[in-house]
Design an enzyme around this catalytic site. Sequence first.
Site, PDB file in Angstrom:
ATOM      1  N   ASP A  24      13.679  38.255  -1.231  1.00 15.06           N
ATOM      2  CA  ASP A  24      13.713  39.529  -1.955  1.00 15.06           C
ATOM      3  C   ASP A  24      14.432  40.608  -1.143  1.00 15.06           C
ATOM      4  OD1 ASP A  24      13.240  41.241  -4.055  1.00 15.06           O
ATOM      5  OD2 ASP A  24      11.119  41.568  -3.608  1.00 15.06           O
ATOM      6  N   GLY A  25      15.010  41.574  -1.862  1.00 19.27           N
ATOM      7  CA  GLY A  25      15.611  42.729  -1.190  1.00 19.27           C
ATOM      8  C   GLY A  25      17.136  42.722  -1.152  1.00 19.27           C
ATOM      9  N   GLY A  31      19.202  43.527  -3.545  1.00 15.53           N
ATOM     10  CA  GLY A  31      19.707  44.735  -4.197  1.00 15.53           C
ATOM     11  C   GLY A  31      19.623  45.934  -3.263  1.00 15.53           C
ATOM     12  N   TRP A  85      19.387  45.929  -0.037  1.00 17.83           N
ATOM     13  CA  TRP A  85      20.303  45.716   1.103  1.00 17.83           C
ATOM     14  C   TRP A  85      21.690  46.253   0.732  1.00 17.83           C
ATOM     15  CZ3 TRP A  85      24.939  43.157   1.744  1.00 17.83           C
ATOM     16  CH2 TRP A  85      25.340  42.874   3.064  1.00 17.83           C
ATOM     17  N   HIS A 106      23.550  39.978  -3.464  1.00 25.19           N
ATOM     18  CA  HIS A 106      23.226  38.584  -3.805  1.00 25.19           C
ATOM     19  C   HIS A 106      24.156  37.618  -3.077  1.00 25.19           C
ATOM     20  CE1 HIS A 106      20.242  39.952  -6.514  1.00 25.19           C
ATOM     21  NE2 HIS A 106      21.077  40.444  -7.407  1.00 25.19           N
ATOM     22  N   GLU A 133      11.203  36.109 -15.181  1.00 23.88           N
ATOM     23  CA  GLU A 133      11.273  37.538 -15.533  1.00 23.88           C
ATOM     24  C   GLU A 133      12.635  38.158 -15.182  1.00 23.88           C
ATOM     25  OE1 GLU A 133       8.491  36.251 -13.831  1.00 23.88           O
ATOM     26  OE2 GLU A 133       7.512  36.124 -15.785  1.00 23.88           O
ATOM     27  N   TRP A 153      15.490  37.445 -16.159  1.00 18.39           N
ATOM     28  CA  TRP A 153      16.394  37.582 -17.315  1.00 18.39           C
ATOM     29  C   TRP A 153      16.415  39.010 -17.815  1.00 18.39           C
ATOM     30  CZ3 TRP A 153      19.582  33.668 -18.075  1.00 18.39           C
ATOM     31  CH2 TRP A 153      19.181  32.386 -17.725  1.00 18.39           C
ATOM     32  N   LEU A 169      15.314  16.868   4.685  1.00 25.70           N
ATOM     33  CA  LEU A 169      14.681  18.090   4.152  1.00 25.70           C
ATOM     34  C   LEU A 169      14.673  17.995   2.628  1.00 25.70           C
ATOM     35  CD1 LEU A 169      13.708  21.107   4.445  1.00 25.70           C
ATOM     36  CD2 LEU A 169      16.098  21.750   4.162  1.00 25.70           C
ATOM     37  N   SER A 176       4.570  37.876  -7.492  1.00 22.98           N
ATOM     38  CA  SER A 176       5.660  37.854  -8.488  1.00 22.98           C
ATOM     39  C   SER A 176       5.827  36.489  -9.178  1.00 22.98           C
ATOM     40  CB  SER A 176       6.985  38.293  -7.851  1.00 22.98           C
ATOM     41  OG  SER A 176       6.891  39.614  -7.363  1.00 22.98           O
TER      42      SER A 176
HETATM   43  C1  IPE Z   1      10.911  37.841  -7.041  1.00 21.43           C
HETATM   44  O1  IPE Z   1      11.582  39.007  -6.775  1.00 21.43           O
HETATM   45  C2  IPE Z   1      11.855  36.832  -7.613  1.00 21.43           C
HETATM   46  C3  IPE Z   1      12.857  36.307  -6.696  1.00 21.43           C
HETATM   47  C4  IPE Z   1      12.984  36.595  -5.426  1.00 21.43           C
HETATM   48  C5  IPE Z   1      13.771  35.369  -7.283  1.00 21.43           C
HETATM   49  P1  IPE Z   1      11.645  40.208  -7.828  1.00 21.43           P
HETATM   50  O2  IPE Z   1      12.486  41.254  -7.197  1.00 21.43           O
HETATM   51  O3  IPE Z   1      12.072  39.712  -9.143  1.00 21.43           O
HETATM   52  O4  IPE Z   1      10.124  40.645  -7.914  1.00 21.43           O
HETATM   53  P2  IPE Z   1       9.458  42.003  -8.376  1.00 21.43           P
HETATM   54  O5  IPE Z   1      10.077  42.382  -9.684  1.00 21.43           O
HETATM   55  O6  IPE Z   1       9.761  43.025  -7.321  1.00 21.43           O
HETATM   56  O7  IPE Z   1       8.000  41.702  -8.462  1.00 21.43           O
HETATM   57  C1  IPE Z   2      16.087  39.145  -4.757  1.00 20.43           C
HETATM   58  O1  IPE Z   2      16.641  40.393  -4.526  1.00 20.43           O
HETATM   59  C2  IPE Z   2      16.993  38.223  -5.539  1.00 20.43           C
HETATM   60  C3  IPE Z   2      16.596  37.992  -6.942  1.00 20.43           C
HETATM   61  C4  IPE Z   2      15.503  38.422  -7.508  1.00 20.43           C
HETATM   62  C5  IPE Z   2      17.500  37.200  -7.724  1.00 20.43           C
HETATM   63  P1  IPE Z   2      16.479  41.561  -5.575  1.00 20.43           P
HETATM   64  O2  IPE Z   2      17.673  41.540  -6.479  1.00 20.43           O
HETATM   65  O3  IPE Z   2      15.173  41.505  -6.249  1.00 20.43           O
HETATM   66  O4  IPE Z   2      16.582  42.827  -4.616  1.00 20.43           O
HETATM   67  P2  IPE Z   2      15.752  44.174  -4.769  1.00 20.43           P
HETATM   68  O5  IPE Z   2      14.311  43.802  -4.787  1.00 20.43           O
HETATM   69  O6  IPE Z   2      16.198  44.807  -6.041  1.00 20.43           O
HETATM   70  O7  IPE Z   2      16.140  44.953  -3.564  1.00 20.43           O
HETATM   71 MG    MG Z   3      13.370  42.320  -5.826  1.00 16.47          MG
END
Ligand code: IPE
Ligand code: IPE
Ligand code: MG
Length: 248
Positions: free
Chosen positions: A22-23, A25, A27, A39, A69, A71, A133, A194
């Site tokens: 996660d993170g 976006g 970043w 990404h 979710e 999508w 693995l 999540s």
């Molecule tokens: C969880 O991250 C899903 C993935 C890393 C693929 P999200 O960014 O979708 O989760 P929420 O919306 O913050 O709970």
């Molecule tokens: C995780 O990063 C990747 C996916 C959910 C596909 P995010 O896209 O959720 O990044 P943030 O949480 O918005 O920073």
């Molecule tokens: Mg996220």
Amino acid sequence: MPNQPLDIPLEKIPRHVAIIMDGNGRWAISRGLPRLAGHKAGTENLRRVIRATVEFGIKYLTIYAFSTENWGRPPEEVQGLLHILEDVIDRELNELHGEGVQLRHIGRLEKLAPGLQEKVLHAMKLTKNNNRLILNIAWNYGGRDEIVQAIQRIIKDGVEPDKVTDDLVSQYMYTVGVPDPDLIIRTSGELRISNFLIWQAAYSEWYITPTYWPDFDKEEYRRALETFAQRDRRYGGVTEAVAHKTHG
Ligand code: IPE
Ligand code: IPE
Ligand code: MG
């Protein structure tokens, strides 16, 4: 100390690590870049983390790449993520195969374009005998969706109510045959599951770090494993030391 070996006894190395990547976006935004650049950077990081996982001698890695979710995100972002998935298969498959990585998909494939579904199935077939693995890629995965599907199949199979046990339910999960995750890592500091591996995470240990996924490097991975090795997994029981004390 990038090549320092893991300072952990063998029996304290998790068999199965699962990661909520996660993170991406945030970043990107913090660098003034579009989310998709995050990404892409996240995908590059995944290559490094897969290699480190093999080096650390971990047998199972599950990565959360796209949830049921996700999508709900803007269409350009969803399209971009689909392209990245396709690109990764095209570019990385042979190398991963050569390294003995077995690829598995968990989640619902049917929502992907037929050409992409074929690529995923081909990758799984090609690597099915590899065992260095086992890499589970959770794409269009939802923990509740997995449980709902399991219940539907159990009912369809006509299983008698008293035959529905913990073990039987596990057999109906995507992760059949895979040990439950010992350690779940979540980057970017969010304190929630999540919809990831809800059934399987019953007794997983968590490592949550504020680091955004593209910056989660081998050193931090090592720290996560070292932290895990210090944990006292009680499974509702008591530790040996405490048990001795209370019994005099
Ligand atoms: C969880 O991250 C899903 C993935 C890393 C693929 P999200 O960014 O979708 O989760 P929420 O919306 O913050 O709970
Ligand atoms: C995780 O990063 C990747 C996916 C959910 C596909 P995010 O896209 O959720 O990044 P943030 O949480 O918005 O920073
Ligand atoms: Mg996220």
